[in-house]
Design an enzyme around this catalytic site. Structure first.
Site: not given
Lengths: 191, 278
Positions: B29, B238, B241, B263, B269
């Site tokens: 980080g 979605c 899908c 998606c 997807c």
């Protein structure tokens, strides 16, 4: 003289695969990975040690080379071109055959902890000797690492190094054609 | 490709970036400065991500590049082709087949594995940049782990509108020590970073910073006990899908207010649709 020994046969590809080994080792402390296979390293450096030097050290990084490895100094100077560090404290990389005091290496500063030194330590073998329990970033569960050829007070030295976090020294341990790493973020316990 | 080194960058530049990457992994980080090079594409198009990818890529790697989840947008296509030409690596659009995934602003829906590396393109690596313009000052704040300013920002959001108003680039604490920008991924993706099995690398080219999260590292969104971090997601399935758990893009379909939600992760997807439907 060891100048008759070549460096990497395929510099771009060999440096890349050695770097990925070190990256993998640093990301998963204690994991032993292969490095330096096929490298004709100059005595007394093992292939893994020599490969890490070729991969990471260059004209931008003052290097402290263990006087015990002076037989390889010409090879290192020729292939890495690194300036010799005036003292171990001034080194970006220290390459040693016996662990120097971790407190003698540069730990970085509060503003720039990344300025710390990296110790490339050659040990006799991997997976033998005193078992240490490792925990910290990179480890889902504590891992065991056996290390040989470290000073008796290694656990205390490492605890002091870890206590400096985010400052502190990172260590790459090399033996033969294998290496593993201890980043400063890892905690060790002798078991 | 003739006239260029493997993966475009010269070996000395790669060594410099590799050293920065190793320090970044050792301090999860923490932003490590690096000598960002000029790349053959403009800043803001992923120069940081490209330099990180170029420094880690090997001949055996299989590269996937996504831009906002999609494999077929200009940025993703051109970066994928760049490495196919300069490094000769195999490329893929399948998340599961890739060993290195460079991404702009999304994390794939399929959980990543230990043998994969994800490289994020980062426009602004400093999470405190909007609160404190001085880099000298933010460096000092990171050194002292002084992140009160960000807590005040979150508090003020809650006081004014009742919720934290950050929907992307949600600030996270890494390894309990460093406040980090996760890059502009949606807050929906932030929990995927916590304890991820894959190594996560971040490159900011214009800002010249590299940072990293090793595998299995704690990544916690900044929040309060009484106002815990909450996921937001468009309340739809979605349209292509039917997935009810993926991150969705809202697509305008006509000029009479028509909308569809699909998606954002095109590979996820397509794999869910019956063969031939896509």
């Amino acid at each position: 003289m060891t100048l008759d020994r070549p460096g990497f046969a395929d510099p771009a590809a060999d440096a890349q695969s050695c770097f990925r080994a070190v990256l993998d080792a640093m990301s998963r402390p204690g994991t032993v990975v292969a490095a330096g296979a096929g490298l004709c390293s100059p005595a007394p450096l093992d292939p893994a040690t020599a490969a890490v030097l070729l991969t990471l050290v260059d004209a931008d990084t003052p290097l402290w080379l263990d006087p015990a490895a002076s037989a390889a100094a010409d090879w290192v100077a020729f292939h890495c071109g690194a300036p010799q560090a005036e003292s171990i404290k001034a080194a970006a990389f220290a390459c040693a055959l016996a662990m120097p005091a971790l407190s003698g290496l540069h730990p970085g500063t509060d503003l720039a902890p990344e300025a710390s030194a990296t110790l490339i330590l050659q040990v006799p073998a991997m997976g033998r000797g005193t078992p240490f329990r490792l925990s910290g970033p990179g480890l889902r569960a504590p891992a065991m690492l056996r290390l040989e050829g470290l000073p008796d007070n290694f656990a205390a030295q490492w605890a002091a190094n870890h206590a400096l976090y985010p400052c502190g020294v990172d260590v790459v341990l090399c033996a033969g054609e294998q290496l593993c790493a201890l980043p400063r973020s890892v905690r060790t316990e002798e078991t | 490709m003739n006239g260029y080194n493997f993966a475009y960058l010269d070996e000395q530049t790669k060594r410099m970036i590799r050293r920065a990457l190793l320090k970044a992994v050792a301090i999860p980080g923490h932003q490590v400065p690096f000598g960002s090079r000029e790349m053959p594409l403009p800043y803001g198009w992923g120069t940081g991500g490209i330099q990180v990818t170029a420094s880690i890529l090997g001949r055996a790697d299989v590269l996937k590049v996504i831009d906002q989840g999609a494999d077929d947008t200009t940025n993703a296509v051109s970066i994928r082709r760049f490495f196919a030409r300069t490094a000769g690596v195999a490329t893929t659009t399948r998340t599961a087949e890739a060993s290195v995934i460079q991404t702009r602003h999304r994390i794939p829906e399929v959980p990543l594995r230990e043998d994969q590396i994800i490289v994020y393109q980062v426009p602004q690596p400093e999470p405190l940049s909007k609160l404190e313009p001085s880099r000298a000052e933010t460096r000092r704040m990171h050194a002292l782990a002084e992140y009160g300013l960000m807590h005040v920002k979150l508090y003020e959001d809650i006081a004014r509108v009742g919720a934290v108003t950050i929907s992307y680039d949600y600030p996270v604490m890494v390894n309990g020590r460093h406040l980090m920008s996760p890059s502009p991924i949606p807050a929906f993706d932030t929990p995927k970073m916590d304890g991820m099995a894959a190594l996560q690398l971040f490159g900011a080219g214009r800002e010249k910073r590299i940072y990293a999260i090793p595998p299995y590292t704690a990544v916690r969104p900044l929040d309060f006990e009484d106002h815990p971090f909450r996921l937001t997601r468009a309340p739809h399935a979605c349209a292509l899908c039917g997935a009810g758990d993926s991150y969705l893009d809202e697509v305008v379909t006509d000029d009479r207010g028509g909308r569809m939600f699909v998606c954002s992760d095109t590979d996820f997807c397509a794999a869910r649709q019956p063969a031939g439907a896509a």
